[in-house]
Scaffold this motif. Structure first.
Motif: not given
Length: 538
Positions: A88-92, A72-79, A82-84, A44-55
Motif C-alpha cells: 500500500q501507499n504509505l506502507g513499508l 522506484a519501479i516494481l517488477s510486473t509480478h508485484f502488481a 498492489v491489487h490485493s 537491510e533496506i526498508v523504505v516507505q512507499v509514497l505516491d504509489l501509482k500504476p504505469i
DNA sequence: CCCCCCCC
C-alpha cells in the motif's frame, strides 16, 4: 564492486515483519550499490512507499527513507500485491533485490525492484526525519565508487566498508568459466552481471541479459518501397517474466535464425534498443531490441524447456472489438465440429495451402469458426477430427479476427493450438459444457451480423456499436453500396444526424419488416430473409 | 529496415 562487510548486514533471521520504520540512509545505500549481484549483497533496506501509482501494467512509487527519496519501479509480478491491497501507499517494504536504471545525462535515477516484501501496510503519515544529510554517495561516477564511505545516519550501520567482490560468482560467470572455449567477446560478456530485462533502455548499451526464446518467427524475405531484405523475430522472456521482441535483419537474420531455438535460454549482449511501435507491439514492453552482426548470443546449456504458454483468453462474445485489428487474440473453447481439409489457392502466387474450419464454443454461449492453416489444418486438424465426438477443449494462441460471417478467426504463422490443455479454464469450460453448453443450441457470435443481419443496429458495448454490412460507405457515396463491417465509437456517430434503416441486399432500397419473418423489398417486390443496415449520414 | 499471414 561495492559490498557491505558481513557484520554490517542484518542477518536474514532478523529480517521479519517487525520493522516499524524505514532504514535510515536507505536511499544512499541503494545508490551507492546500484547493481547488487544477488540478494546476499543487499543490506537491510526498508523504505516507505509514497505516491504509489500504476504505469502500464506495473507500479511505481517514491521510495523514501524519511530523508531522501528515489523513484522506484516494481517488477510486473508485484502488481498482484498492489491489487490485493497488501502493498500500500504509505506502507513499508523491505527491498531484497534491485537494480538501478542508470541513464547517462539524466540525473533522475530509478530503482527497479526485482525482489521485495511488505513489512507494514499503510502508516498514518509520511515518515520525515529531522536529520539532515549531505549529498548522497550516489552522485559519484562509477569509477569513484570504490572507496565510498557512507555517513553514519541515525541508527544505520556505522560505516559502509567496501571491498572488491570476488566471493560471489554469478551463474553467468560459472557458465563462462565452464566454457573456456567461448569466443573472447562472448566470454567477456559472460563475466558481467545478468541484467533484468526491465532495466534495459536505449541509452545504455552495456548489458547482458539471460532470456528464454518464447516465440520464434520465420525467416522471411520482404520487398517494399524502402527496398528488400530478410527479417526474423523472436520473443524473449527473462526470469522475471518480462518480455521483449528482438528483430534481426538480413545477414544477422540468417546468422541467428538457426541459433535461436524455441524454449532454449541464451545470454545476449550488444543488442540495441529502441522505442517499440505501439501499433505492432506483440509483447508488453515499451522497447524492442535489434540484434545486428555485433550482437553476442550464447546458449545457456542445460536450461532448455518449453515454457508454459501465457494466454490472454478472449471470450467469444467479446471478439467484436478485435475485428479487423492487428491485435491477435487467444481463444479457449469446446470443439463442436471439424471440417475436412480443403486446399486453398493463394491469390497472390497460386500456392496451395491446406485449410480446415472448426467451430468452437465457450461459456459466453457463443460459437465462432476458426480457420486452421497449414500444419494446424492437416496434422492437428486430423487429430481434432478423430476426437471431435468427445468434445475436446482447445486453447489457441494468436488468432486474427476478421469480419467474415460477422466475426470469425483464423490462425497465422505464429499461432499455436493445444488440445485439452492443463489449465484452470479447461476445467471451467468442461463443467459449463456438461451442465449447460452440451444441451443448448449455441449461436455463432457473428449471427445477426454479416450476411444474416436481420436485426438492425446492435449495441454490444457501452462505448461502441457493431455495424455490419452497411451498404453505404460515406467515402464512396450513398449510391455505391459496399459491404463491410466496423466498430465505430458512438461519439463519432451523431445520433440526431444519423438515420439508420434496413436496406435490401439486392437493390439497396429501404425494406420493411415482413409479417412472419424476413423483409419485404418494394424495389424487388420480393421477400428476403436477409437485409443490410444502412445509414444516411455519419 | 518488419509489422505479411493466405479462401470464401
Amino acid at each position: 564492486r561495492n559490498l557491505l562487510p558481513e557484520d554490517a548486514r542484518t542477518p536474514p533471521e532478523t529480517r521479519g515483519m517487525d520493522a516499524k520504520s524505514v532504514t535510515p540512509g536507505a536511499v544512499a545505500l541503494i545508490l551507492a550499490n546500484p547493481t547488487p549481484e544477488s540478494p546476499d549483497d543487499v543490506p537491510e533496506i526498508v523504505v516507505q512507499v509514497l505516491d504509489l501509482k500504476p504505469i502500464g501494467s506495473r507500479f511505481t512509487f517514491m521510495a523514501s527513507d524519511g530523508e531522501a527519496k528515489v523513484k522506484a519501479i516494481l517488477s510486473t509480478h508485484f502488481a498482484s500485491e498492489v491489487h490485493s491491497g497488501k502493498l500500500q501507499n504509505l506502507g513499508l517494504v523491505r527491498i531484497l533485490n534491485y537494480t538501478c536504471n542508470d541513464i547517462p545525462q539524466k540525473t533522475d535515477k530509478m530503482v527497479i525492484i526485482t525482489k521485495c516484501e511488505v513489512v507494514s501496510q499503510a502508516l498514518d503519515a509520511e515518515i520525515k526525519s529531522e536529520v539532515k544529510i549531505e549529498e548522497p554517495a550516489a552522485l559519484m561516477k562509477p569509477k569513484e565508487e570504490a572507496a565510498v564511505l557512507s555517513k553514519p545516519i541515525g541508527g544505520a550501520p556505522a560505516a559502509i566498508m567496501l571491498k572488491p567482490r570476488h566471493d560471489v560468482k554469478s551463474a553467468s560467470q560459472i557458465v563462462s568459466e565452464q566454457r573456456g572455449n567461448a569466443a573472447p567477446a562472448a566470454r567477456l560478456a559472460m563475466t558481467r552481471r545478468v541484467h533484468p530485462l526491465i532495466s534495459l533502455n536505449p541509452y545504455q548499451g552495456n548489458w547482458v541479459i539471460k532470456v528464454r526464446v518464447t516465440s520464434k518467427g520465420n525467416l522471411r524475405s520482404y520487398r517494399n518501397a524502402r527496398g528488400e531484405g530478410h527479417v526474423f523475430n523472436v520473443e524473449l522472456t527473462d526470469e522475471d517474466g518480462t518480455q521483449i521482441q528482438a528483430t534481426m535483419f538480413n545477414e544477422p537474420a540468417k546468422k541467428f535464425y538457426p541459433v535461436f531455438e524455441l524454449g532454449k535460454v541464451y545470454y545476449i549482449s550488444k543488442g540495441s534498443l529502441r522505442i517499440a511501435n505501439k501499433q505492432f507491439k506483440t509483447v508488453q514492453n515499451d522497447y524492442e531490441m535489434t540484434l545486428n552482426e555485433n550482437a553476442v548470443v550464447e546458449e545457456a546449456e542445460g536450461e532448455s524447456f518449453i515454457p508454459p504458454v501465457q494466454y490472454n483468453f478472449v471470450k467469444i462474445d467479446m471478439l467484436g472489438p478485435y475485428v479487423g485489428g492487428r491485435e491477435l487474440v487467444d481463444i479457449i473453447g469446446v470443439v463442436q465440429s471439424v471440417s475436412p481439409t480443403l486446399s486453398i489457392r493463394r491469390k497472390i502466387d497460386n500456392e496451395s495451402i491446406p485449410k480446415r474450419d472448426i467451430v468452437v464454443a465457450d461459456d459466453s454461449n457463443k460459437t465462432v469458426t476458426i480457420s486452421l492453416w497449414n500444419d494446424l489444418a492437416t496434422t492437428v486438424g486430423e487429430e481434432l477430427l478423430d476426437m471431435v465426438d468427445s468434445a475436446p477443449i482447445i486453447a489457441v494462441k494468436s488468432l486474427k479476427v476478421s469480419d467474415f460471417q460477422g466475426v470469425s478467426v483464423s490462425t497465422v504463422g505464429k499461432s499455436t493450438l493445444v488440445i485439452n490443455p492443463e489449465l484452470p479454464e479447461t476445467e471451467k469450460l468442461r463443467a459449463w459444457y456438461e451442465s449447460e453448453g452440451k444441451g443448448t443450441a449455441l449461436a455463432s457470435v457473428g449471427a445477426g451480423m454479416g450476411a444474416s443481419n436481420a436485426g438492425g443496429l446492435r449495441s454490444m458495448y457501452s462505448d461502441r456499436v457493431f455495424l455490419s454490412h452497411i451498404t453505404s460507405d460515406p467515402n464512396l457515396g450513398q449510391d455505391k453500396p459496399v459491404f463491410f463491417s466496423l466498430y465505430a465509437n458512438i461519439s463519432n456517430i451523431k445520433p440526431d444526424q444519423t438515420m439508420w434503416y434496413r436496406a435490401c441486399t439486392t437493390c439497396n432500397k429501404k425494406v420493411t419488416e415482413a409479417l412472419g419473418s424476413g423483409f419485404w423489398c418494394e424495389g424487388c417486390q420480393k421477400n428476403y430473409e436477409q437485409c443490410s443496415l444502412r445509414c444516411t449520414s455519419w
